[in-house]
Design a protein around this motif. Structure first.
Motif, PDB file in Angstrom:
ATOM      1  N   MET A  11       3.394  -2.977   7.897  1.00 12.76           N
ATOM      2  CA  MET A  11       3.698  -4.068   6.997  1.00 12.76           C
ATOM      3  C   MET A  11       5.177  -3.986   6.638  1.00 12.76           C
ATOM      4  O   MET A  11       5.686  -2.926   6.322  1.00 12.76           O
ATOM      5  N   THR A  12       5.878  -5.089   6.669  1.00  7.52           N
ATOM      6  CA  THR A  12       7.297  -5.132   6.347  1.00  7.52           C
ATOM      7  C   THR A  12       7.481  -5.567   4.901  1.00  7.52           C
ATOM      8  O   THR A  12       6.912  -6.552   4.471  1.00  7.52           O
ATOM      9  N   PHE A  13       8.312  -4.816   4.190  1.00  5.96           N
ATOM     10  CA  PHE A  13       8.620  -5.169   2.808  1.00  5.96           C
ATOM     11  C   PHE A  13      10.022  -4.652   2.544  1.00  5.96           C
ATOM     12  O   PHE A  13      10.248  -3.448   2.563  1.00  5.96           O
ATOM     13  N   ASN A  14      10.970  -5.544   2.336  1.00  7.43           N
ATOM     14  CA  ASN A  14      12.362  -5.145   2.174  1.00  7.43           C
ATOM     15  C   ASN A  14      12.646  -4.737   0.747  1.00  7.43           C
ATOM     16  O   ASN A  14      12.927  -5.559  -0.094  1.00  7.43           O
ATOM     17  N   LYS A  15      12.572  -3.446   0.489  1.00  4.00           N
ATOM     18  CA  LYS A  15      12.885  -2.938  -0.837  1.00  4.00           C
ATOM     19  C   LYS A  15      13.213  -1.460  -0.731  1.00  4.00           C
ATOM     20  O   LYS A  15      12.762  -0.789   0.189  1.00  4.00           O
ATOM     21  N   PRO A  16      13.979  -0.944  -1.671  1.00  3.70           N
ATOM     22  CA  PRO A  16      14.238   0.492  -1.672  1.00  3.70           C
ATOM     23  C   PRO A  16      12.944   1.282  -1.797  1.00  3.70           C
ATOM     24  O   PRO A  16      11.985   0.831  -2.399  1.00  3.70           O
ATOM     25  N   GLU A  17      12.933   2.464  -1.221  1.00  8.06           N
ATOM     26  CA  GLU A  17      11.722   3.269  -1.168  1.00  8.06           C
ATOM     27  C   GLU A  17      11.297   3.853  -2.507  1.00  8.06           C
ATOM     28  O   GLU A  17      10.129   3.942  -2.787  1.00  8.06           O
ATOM     29  N   SER A  18      12.244   4.317  -3.304  1.00 12.47           N
ATOM     30  CA  SER A  18      11.842   5.067  -4.491  1.00 12.47           C
ATOM     31  C   SER A  18      12.202   4.338  -5.782  1.00 12.47           C
ATOM     32  O   SER A  18      13.304   4.458  -6.284  1.00 12.47           O
ATOM     33  N   SER A  19      11.259   3.575  -6.277  1.00 11.23           N
ATOM     34  CA  SER A  19      11.467   2.916  -7.558  1.00 11.23           C
ATOM     35  C   SER A  19      10.150   2.370  -8.079  1.00 11.23           C
ATOM     36  O   SER A  19       9.240   2.097  -7.309  1.00 11.23           O
TER      37      SER A  19
ATOM     38  N   PRO B 264      -0.800 -13.277   4.995  1.00 11.77           N
ATOM     39  CA  PRO B 264      -1.873 -12.308   5.209  1.00 11.77           C
ATOM     40  C   PRO B 264      -2.234 -12.100   6.678  1.00 11.77           C
ATOM     41  O   PRO B 264      -2.681 -11.018   7.049  1.00 11.77           O
ATOM     42  N   GLY B 265      -2.030 -13.101   7.514  1.00 16.00           N
ATOM     43  CA  GLY B 265      -2.351 -12.957   8.936  1.00 16.00           C
ATOM     44  C   GLY B 265      -1.477 -11.928   9.634  1.00 16.00           C
ATOM     45  O   GLY B 265      -1.952 -11.158  10.473  1.00 16.00           O
ATOM     46  N   THR B 266      -0.210 -11.908   9.280  1.00 14.57           N
ATOM     47  CA  THR B 266       0.722 -10.964   9.898  1.00 14.57           C
ATOM     48  C   THR B 266       0.961  -9.743   9.022  1.00 14.57           C
ATOM     49  O   THR B 266       1.594  -8.795   9.457  1.00 14.57           O
ATOM     50  N   GLN B 267       0.498  -9.784   7.789  1.00 14.95           N
ATOM     51  CA  GLN B 267       0.697  -8.735   6.790  1.00 14.95           C
ATOM     52  C   GLN B 267       2.186  -8.450   6.586  1.00 14.95           C
ATOM     53  O   GLN B 267       2.607  -7.303   6.494  1.00 14.95           O
ATOM     54  N   ILE B 268       2.965  -9.528   6.511  1.00 14.33           N
ATOM     55  CA  ILE B 268       4.408  -9.415   6.312  1.00 14.33           C
ATOM     56  C   ILE B 268       4.797 -10.172   5.051  1.00 14.33           C
ATOM     57  O   ILE B 268       4.306 -11.269   4.796  1.00 14.33           O
ATOM     58  N   PHE B 269       5.702  -9.568   4.294  1.00 10.29           N
ATOM     59  CA  PHE B 269       6.321 -10.219   3.145  1.00 10.29           C
ATOM     60  C   PHE B 269       7.633 -10.818   3.640  1.00 10.29           C
ATOM     61  O   PHE B 269       8.536 -10.093   4.043  1.00 10.29           O
TER      62      PHE B 269
END
Length: 178
Positions: free
Chosen positions: A1-9, A154-159
């Motif tokens: 799943m793609t989600f563009n955000k920093p990892e630790s927050s 939801p079909g591609t599970q991508i934000f």
């Protein structure tokens, strides 16, 4: 799943409860996920709400506020697909955004892409609205809290972030974003 955000927050997600995204977002977020909900992701910013959110942000060390919705959200589909019988009352905000879309796009574009663009523009407007609030917006800016928005497919599970959606509209027009 793609989600563009920093990892630790720690993240405060602004969502529509009818999307049922909580479990997906909890899996996506590397730290703690908090949620504030409003039907159709159409938030109101009265003083008490602003102060409560500031307290949550400070107490939970929130570093990001993320607006997100599914493109299949009932509110968006009601506006752009008139053959759907309204399940909820449409807010004037949605109708104003709908008027910003050119007629050729509404008539010719792929339905999924059309709804994704509409949802993206709505979330961007909500993101701008929170930053313009009298108390909360100032606190977000002062504390360098990162705000962003995504439309979930939801079909591609991508934000999808707004820039990607806008590019797909310009590049593909009639083609599905999948």
């Amino acid at each position: 799943m793609t989600f563009n955000k920093p990892e630790s927050s720690n993240c405060l997600f602004m969502i529509c409860p009818t999307d049922h995204l909580e479990s997906v977002l909890r899996k996506t977020s590397s730290n703690k996920a908090y949620f504030y909900t409003a039907l159709g992701a159409n938030f109101r910013w009265d003083i008490d709400t602003q102060q409560s959110l500031i307290t949550l942000i400070e107490d939970q060390n929130i570093t990001q506020v993320i607006f997100t919705t599914k493109y299949t959200n009932l509110f968006y589909r009601e506006v752009l697909e008139p053959e759907i019988e309204p399940f909820f009352t449409i807010n004037e905000t949605f109708l104003q955004i709908d008027k910003t879309l050119p007629d050729y796009f509404l008539n010719q574009s792929h339905p999924v892409l059309r709804i994704m663009l509409f949802a993206s523009r709505h979330l961007q407007r909500q993101q701008n609205n929170i930053l313009e609030t009298s108390i909360l917006g100032k606190a977000i800016k002062y504390n360098n809290i990162f705000t962003q928005s995504f439309v979930y497919h939801p079909g591609t599970q991508i934000f999808y972030p707004p820039k990607v959606i806008e590019k797909k509209v310009l590049l593909y027009g009639k083609v599905s974003p999948n």
